[in-house]
Write an enzyme that holds these catalytic residues in place. Sequence first.
Site, PDB file in Angstrom:
ATOM      1  CG  HIS A 249      -2.228   0.771   0.897  1.00 31.71           C
ATOM      2  ND1 HIS A 249      -1.323   2.195   1.319  1.00 31.71           N
ATOM      3  CD2 HIS A 249      -3.239   0.856   1.332  1.00 31.71           C
ATOM      4  CE1 HIS A 249      -2.989   3.254   0.809  1.00 31.71           C
ATOM      5  NE2 HIS A 249      -3.884   2.437   1.197  1.00 31.71           N
ATOM      6  NE  ARG A 269      -3.559   7.977  -1.663  1.00 28.33           N
ATOM      7  CZ  ARG A 269      -3.549   6.562  -2.350  1.00 28.33           C
ATOM      8  NH1 ARG A 269      -3.035   6.579  -3.121  1.00 28.33           N
ATOM      9  NH2 ARG A 269      -3.097   6.035  -1.232  1.00 28.33           N
TER      10      ARG A 269
END
Lengths: 624, 250
Positions: A249, A269
């Site tokens: 990740h 994000r």
Amino acid sequence: MAELERHSFDVLVIGAGGAGLRAAIEAREHGMRTAVLCKSLFGKAHTVMAEGGIAAAMGNVNSNDNWQVHFRDTMRGGKFLNNWRMAELHAKEAPDRVWELETYGALFDRTADGRVSQRNFGGHEYPRLAHVGDRTGLELIRSLQQKIVSLQQEDHAETGDYEAKLKVFQEFTVSDLLIEDGRVAGAFGYWRESGRFVLFTAPSVILATGGIGKSFKVTSNSWEYTGDGHALALRAGASLINMEFIQFHPTGMVWPPSVKGILVTESVRGDGGVLRNSEGKRFMFDYIPEVFKEKYADSEAEGDRWYTDADNNRRPPELLPRDEVARAINSEVKAGRGTEHGGVFLDVSTRLPAEEITRRLPSMHHQFKELADVDITAQPMEVGPTCHYVMGGVEVDPDTGASSVPGLFAAGEVSGGMHGSNRLGGNSLSDLLVFGRRAGAGASDYAAALSVRPVPSEASIAEAERVALAPFSGDGGENPYTLHMELQQTMNDLVGIIRKAEEIERALERLEGLKVRARTLTVEGHRQFNPGWHLALDLRNMLVVSECVAKAALLRTESRGGHTRDDYPAMDSDWRRKLLVCTASGPSEVDVVEKPQIPIREDLLDLFDRGELEKYLTGDELGS
Amino acid sequence: MGYQGNFRVWRGDEDGGGLEDFTVEVNEGEVVLDVIHRLQATQAGDLAVRWNCKAGKCGSCSAEINGRPRLLCMTRMSTFTEGETITITPMRTFPIIRDLVTDVSFNYTKAREIPSFKPPKDLAPGEYRMQQIDVERSQEFRKCIECFLCQDTCHVIRDHEENKEAFAGPRFLMRVAELEMHPLDEGGRTVAAQETHGLGLCNITKCCSEVCPEHIKITDNALIPMKERVADRKYDPVVWLGNKIFRRQS
Ligand SMILES: Cc1cc2nc3c(=O)[nH]c(=O)nc-3n(C[C@H](O)[C@H](O)[C@H](O)COP(=O)(O)OP(=O)(O)OC[C@H]3O[C@@H](n4cnc5c(N)ncnc54)[C@H](O)[C@@H]3O)c2cc1C
Ligand code: SF4
Ligand code: SF4
Ligand code: FES
């Protein structure tokens, strides 16, 4: 020696995360006497940690969304290596699985017209992730847990016994499956609390044990993720596929050291957060790969407009699939443009008002404040890649979750195929429910159809017991904690996010050495709640699974999704047609061989532009 | 940066035990759980402790630190001075299994005594419509990570074993409130809150809310409103009458 505790069930579910609980509900609703076994307390499985959301093309926020779009996104994310049938079933059935959770009592965040709200996530074309703030996994596991309780209440009303048809054995670890004449006969394991052994007889076993991240040093995964189900399947004679694909990740915490690896959700994000290097540059614009050029904004202005007008602008490259973002961060840090603690900056503080941040990302706000003294409403976070998810797992029949061993099924992170070489965010929680349900049905049908049930032999029970007790009689003096640390360092450094042949070969040599030393592991104390002993037994699984990862990683001479080879940086269409299949060739040896992929069904191929297919498929697959 | 810290950890099992002294290295940024792990890896390989997420999300690592119910993974070492001796003991309200691990099955028993969510029968999956503002109250309660620290701290059961039978505890009284406030639940839960789950035993001291690592306002937002609903129901003659008639019919 005390009498062995014995139980008998129709269906045994190993694992109480999203996949296991959904499978158990299905088996119980098929009338099977079902047991759920789990290493931690009921409700604490890894699923509880999931943050961002569950992907399902309900089209509540953008009505252009449908299963075909979700299918396409999933295949693109996995670089077309996915088992297409699984990707198809997943995209079609995910909405029903989410709505079903509402009938169990789940309370997702809502749209203005009262439906389940959906948020943006990397690789998903439309807002698709149903969520509750950033604690979606908690909502999912609690809803399933409460559904199980409600089924138990029904059984209590009918029989006077809550556990008549569905029983949870918590803090119980399965150490071996029992196989007779090539079929599942049951499982053997121990209570964490007392260390006492238990034998379960059952014709159907569903593995729902999750992932393998604890073999890596920097990981978002908990102590449970020791690859038990992967190893149990191998030892039972089943095969694993795609083990070379590990998802790092892009955004784990990097500082302070004790929290290194803990996840920072992608929703940061999705909700507007941007990545910057130490020079203040939004570097992701430099890392948009050729295959995605048309889909992503090439200027900051366009990327920013997308948040409010997604129909007329392309999305910012911060939302590329995870493998792309993780590699980009890795390159920036290597090029000397990293932060003080070896990460990059993730900033949402300059993008959203403070109240909005605490409302949308409450647990991130809390996590940074409590663990790193960082206020994310006013300061950027420091982030870097962390080992997060294993795409590889048990090779299963897509429709029923059946492995190649009769009676053995798998669902959730422990199964392989669905996500190809890289999983999209949010596609795991939906995978758990879609395939948990299918495996529950498959295992029930198998058990119901069986006229004679295999019986575990006394010899195999005695062998399972001998193996489990070995660390107490060892006098080699090897400490399980030391061995574990060396394994984690090896995998992290040599089979990590960027790989090359010499390094993987070195890892394999070290794994051989660790395997030899593991034979002389020695633990202190007695069998009651003894973490040293548990780790010694887990190491057996971690070692064999790590060997699968390393061997497959060495063979695949291309870069794709969660497998990046420095010495073979390009994606190679010939490799797309090949799976690497791991099987056990001895008590702790693995074999890895190539196997052709089943060609993608014609009508599913027709969902893509030919131009796009040309990037992934070989000429003769395209019939040219 | 690092220093040698003094720790006193309870070790033992159901037959008894006591505090043992340890000196353990402490590094910058660490939490108490890091220290416990270092203790396991270097000095006490068989020290029993529960944990999973190490990020305050799973509610496994509950214990008492200097007598206060806390999550081991969310208690930073920087909140103590270097010279201080830190005492770590298991939750007091539940029976000991071993070292820092207690038998929390009480909580699972109580969870099972609360009737489950009851949606309207005629509403198909996919047809649920609820406004954000209406789900927010129950959503607050669903943040609960089931660490059981509130259960541990509540004096109704902490000091009175005999109350355990009749009292669900703050976590599960809050579960009743959560369902009661769910926009679509048709369970009708106020009477049972008082008569079956022991809401009356709570005297709103708010100790539970103070220890909740999720900062849920258990007392203010769940328990007091439930008490008000119970009071309204009990003393509202129309509700009382309706109730009697309904009961006689069924
Ligand atoms: C921090 C974090 C955030 C994430 N966020 C998201 C997200 O937003 N969206 C998304 O889709 N995915 C997300 N993921 C991924 C997703 O949460 C996991 O892939 C998923 O929860 C795995 O579920 P599972 O049911 O397969 O296994 P788990 O939930 O891990 O459950 C495994 C179960 O198996 C049991 N078990 C294992 N071995 C044994 C054994 N030997 N004997 C008995 N029991 C055993 C364990 O005790 C446990 O109960 C996230 C992951 C992490 C780590
Ligand atoms: S407010 Fe009620 S439930 Fe909470 S600690 Fe006090 S008495 Fe117990
Ligand atoms: S209400 Fe708070 S203190 Fe109580 S169990 Fe839930 S999270 Fe823990
Ligand atoms: S380990 Fe999960 S809350 Fe502490």
